[in-house]
Design a protein around this motif. Structure first.
Motif, mmCIF file in Angstrom:
data_model
loop_
_atom_site.group_PDB
_atom_site.id
_atom_site.type_symbol
_atom_site.label_atom_id
_atom_site.label_comp_id
_atom_site.label_asym_id
_atom_site.label_seq_id
_atom_site.Cartn_x
_atom_site.Cartn_y
_atom_site.Cartn_z
ATOM 1 N N ALA A 150 1.560 11.110 3.616
ATOM 2 C CA ALA A 150 2.914 10.549 3.640
ATOM 3 C C ALA A 150 3.039 9.868 4.845
ATOM 4 O O ALA A 150 3.897 8.833 4.895
ATOM 5 C CB ALA A 150 3.880 11.331 3.127
ATOM 6 N N ALA A 151 2.839 10.415 5.777
ATOM 7 C CA ALA A 151 2.946 9.841 7.303
ATOM 8 C C ALA A 151 2.293 8.556 7.545
ATOM 9 O O ALA A 151 2.713 7.799 8.507
ATOM 10 C CB ALA A 151 2.789 10.921 8.408
ATOM 11 N N ASN A 152 1.105 8.192 6.931
ATOM 12 C CA ASN A 152 0.235 7.127 7.366
ATOM 13 C C ASN A 152 -0.221 6.422 6.231
ATOM 14 O O ASN A 152 -1.056 5.574 6.262
ATOM 15 C CB ASN A 152 -0.994 7.699 8.102
ATOM 16 N N PHE A 153 0.226 6.705 4.978
ATOM 17 C CA PHE A 153 -0.128 5.810 3.667
ATOM 18 C C PHE A 153 0.844 5.972 2.765
ATOM 19 O O PHE A 153 1.560 6.964 2.372
ATOM 20 C CB PHE A 153 -1.653 6.525 3.023
ATOM 21 N N ALA A 154 1.214 5.085 2.264
ATOM 22 C CA ALA A 154 2.376 4.766 1.030
ATOM 23 C C ALA A 154 1.663 3.942 -0.004
ATOM 24 O O ALA A 154 1.098 2.478 0.314
ATOM 25 C CB ALA A 154 3.398 4.167 1.479
ATOM 26 N N PRO A 155 1.773 3.919 -1.139
ATOM 27 C CA PRO A 155 1.139 3.105 -2.153
ATOM 28 C C PRO A 155 2.033 1.739 -2.021
ATOM 29 O O PRO A 155 3.317 1.930 -1.863
ATOM 30 C CB PRO A 155 1.502 3.873 -3.423
ATOM 31 N N LEU A 156 1.123 0.726 -2.206
ATOM 32 C CA LEU A 156 1.725 -0.368 -2.430
ATOM 33 C C LEU A 156 2.567 -0.735 -3.552
ATOM 34 O O LEU A 156 2.112 -0.614 -4.727
ATOM 35 C CB LEU A 156 1.025 -1.672 -2.085
ATOM 36 N N THR A 157 3.897 -1.293 -3.735
ATOM 37 C CA THR A 157 4.812 -1.514 -4.841
ATOM 38 C C THR A 157 5.860 -2.610 -4.454
ATOM 39 O O THR A 157 6.499 -2.608 -3.312
ATOM 40 C CB THR A 157 5.497 -0.425 -5.296
ATOM 41 N N PRO A 158 5.986 -3.486 -5.280
ATOM 42 C CA PRO A 158 7.017 -4.563 -5.091
ATOM 43 C C PRO A 158 8.557 -4.043 -5.044
ATOM 44 O O PRO A 158 9.544 -4.720 -4.432
ATOM 45 C CB PRO A 158 6.961 -5.456 -6.092
#
Length: 551
Positions: A16-24
């Protein structure tokens, strides 16, 4: 030789520190934090800030969850371009649900099919469309319980046929303005369901993912160099490809959504003048409304308004008209399956030195891939190899990359066919020029084959639009006992214009080879979809009975 674990994967976890799902959905969250008091929505006397809009979206999500609607449940909406439609683009996916925006011009039978096919758990309805929705609800065959939520809009008035559902404002009020929505577990999760306009058989359900919606929304910013706090006028229906992802784009730029219930020349012009509109989108027919509006109505329009046009290739006459109006036009192209626009006719500074006719010719091309689309090419559909970039060899426009649908809902065969060979097949026939720019020649089904010669209906239409009396034109194949098919032109004239079929034919002969000249001319208003596209399938049905001209 391969290794089980790459050197660059060892002890380098995705967290969670280096990746987050892309979402508008992240766009409205940031804008509400950074610009809470900036204006977000204008509708009649309503002025709503971004903090207020964000809170209402969270309330909507909260209430949907409380009603038992969550991950991968479908929420349908039948709304015009009003504040609840803006809110639905955030509130519905914040609940984990999938937004299905229904075309407001559809018949009850088609609406019922979509509600059943998409397995809608809730539907939000504007008062203008309750009579259609009432009939659609009665025609449903599915057993899935459906929560009905009814919007009240003072600009329209009370519903002609109330459905007995929950009032939208009551539903919003019951929700938590601080609802702790979560990012999607996977950016590949569905965010929206959009049905294609089915001209034969049932429409197909196109499924969008969070990643594609996020990426196309940002591409919109990049193609337009869209500044912060842009004032965006909603002439483009938000039910069409989720408004080409512009509800999310406007949020990303902390812009203003200027709502518009009806697309009429006077309403558009008034909104531009009153609210300082900087951007709007529309099909060629929408642009023509302004180009052909009375001079007195257009008086005082500010120059420099940016407009994006898409649909069938815009005719040169329309492009010239927009330039004369002082509007900055960007031509884009796409389909429902690629989130709306996915190519842009990117302009070059040296085009400004050319005469207006040549600029119009260059700007009429569909152009090059969107910034964040991986590829858009013209390929031979048989060999799947690129056609020569000679501006003459025809192939099919194909896309690949992040701005492409997940697939067609409950239709694996159609999905497989659409993605055959690792590309999305658009069905549009085109050429590609040495500079890489794409130019549509026709839909594969719209090519007219006359005596063994291929005739591009778009080429003939472009000539028809050059006639000063022509407001709109469409060309389809007409059965012919000698040639197999010949072009049949359907022509809608400008108000007050008088012209004969012989005049139109004479005009075409000046610009086209003889075999391309229409053999039949039909005058009258052209049937159009809710997004302004001419319904050629309807014209094909009429063409068989059209009388030929002795030419």
């Amino acid at each position: 030789m391969t290794h089980a674990t790459s050197l660059f994967d060892q002890h380098l976890p995705r967290t969670a520190a280096n990746f987050a799902p892309l979402t508008p959905l992240s766009f409205i969250e940031r804008t509400a934090e950074v610009y809470p008091e900036r204006l977000a929505v204008v509708h009649g006397a309503l002025r709503q800030t971004w903090s207020e809009t964000y809170a209402r979206c969270r309330r909507l999500a909260s209430s949907l969850r409380a009603a038992g609607i969550g991950k991968n449940d479908t929420v349908a909406v039948m709304l015009p371009n009003t504040p609840p439609m803006v809110e639905a683009h955030f509130g519905v996916p914040m609940a984990g649900a999938v937004l299905n925006t229904l075309n407001t011009r559809l018949d009850p039978e088609t609406v019922a099919f979509m509600l059943d096919h998409g397995e809608a758990r809730a539907v939000i309805v504007d008062p203008e469309f309750t009579p259609v929705m009432a009939r659609a609800l009665a025609l449903r065959k599915g057993a899935v319980p459906l929560l009905v939520i009814e919007v009240d809009d003072a600009l329209y008035g009370p519903a002609a046929q109330p459905l007995g559902g929950t009032p939208y404002e009551d539903f919003i009020a019951a929700g938590d303005p601080h609802f702790a929505w979560e990012l999607p577990a996977d950016e590949w999760d569905a965010i929206a369901l959009n049905y294609t306009s089915g001209t034969t058989g049932n429409p197909k359900g196109v499924v969008y993912h969070h990643r594609g919606a996020h990426i196309n929304a940002i591409s919109n910013v990049l193609e337009w160099d869209m500044p912060k706090h842009a004032v965006y006028l909603w002439t483009l229906p938000m039910f069409h490809c989720n408004g080409w992802c512009f509800p999310w784009t406007v949020a990303a730029r902390a812009g203003v959504n200027v709502c518009l219930r009806r697309v009429e020349a006077q309403a558009i012009i008034d909104a531009i003048k009153t609210h300082g509109v900087t951007h709007y989108c529309g099909a060629p027919i929408v642009q023509s409304l302004l180009v052909n509006a009375p001079a007195a109505m257009k008086e005082g329009l500010p120059a420099g308004v940016k407009t994006m046009v898409a649909g069938a290739a815009p005719p040169a006459a329309m492009i010239e008209g927009m330039e004369q109006l002082g509007f900055d036009l960007t031509h884009v192209y796409g389909l429902t399956e690629v989130y709306g626009p996915a190519t842009v006719c990117a302009r070059h500074d040296n085009w400004d030195q050319l005469d207006i006719g040549e600029r119009a010719r260059l700007n009429a091309r569909q152009g090059v891939r969107y910034h964040l689309q991986r590829s858009a090419e013209v390929l031979d559909p048989e060999t799947m190899r690129p056609v020569p970039r000679d501006g003459e060899t025809m192939g099919e426009i194909m896309f690949r990359g992040n701005i492409a649908m997940k697939g067609y809902l409950k239709n694996p065969q159609a999905t497989e066919e659409a993605f055959a060979g690792g590309w999305f097949h658009s069905g549009d026939l085109a050429v590609q020029y040495p500079d890489g720019y794409i130019k549509i020649k026709d839909r594969s089904k719209d090519i007219i084959i006359s005596g063994g010669e291929n005739i591009s209906s778009i080429e003939v239409e472009d000539v028809l639009y050059r006639h000063p009396a022509v407001l709109a034109a469409a060309v389809v194949a007409r059965p012919d006992p000698k040639w197999g098919e010949t072009p049949c032109a359907f022509v809608e004239l400008k108000d007050g214009a008088e012209v004969t079929a012989e005049d139109i034919v004479a005009h075409c002969k000046k610009h086209l080879a003889g075999f391309k000249v229409p053999r039949a001319i039909v005058f009258g208003e052209l049937p159009k979809t809710s997004t302004g596209k001419i319904q050629k399938f309807e014209l094909r049905r009429q063409a068989g009975s059209a009388s030929a001209i002795d030419s």
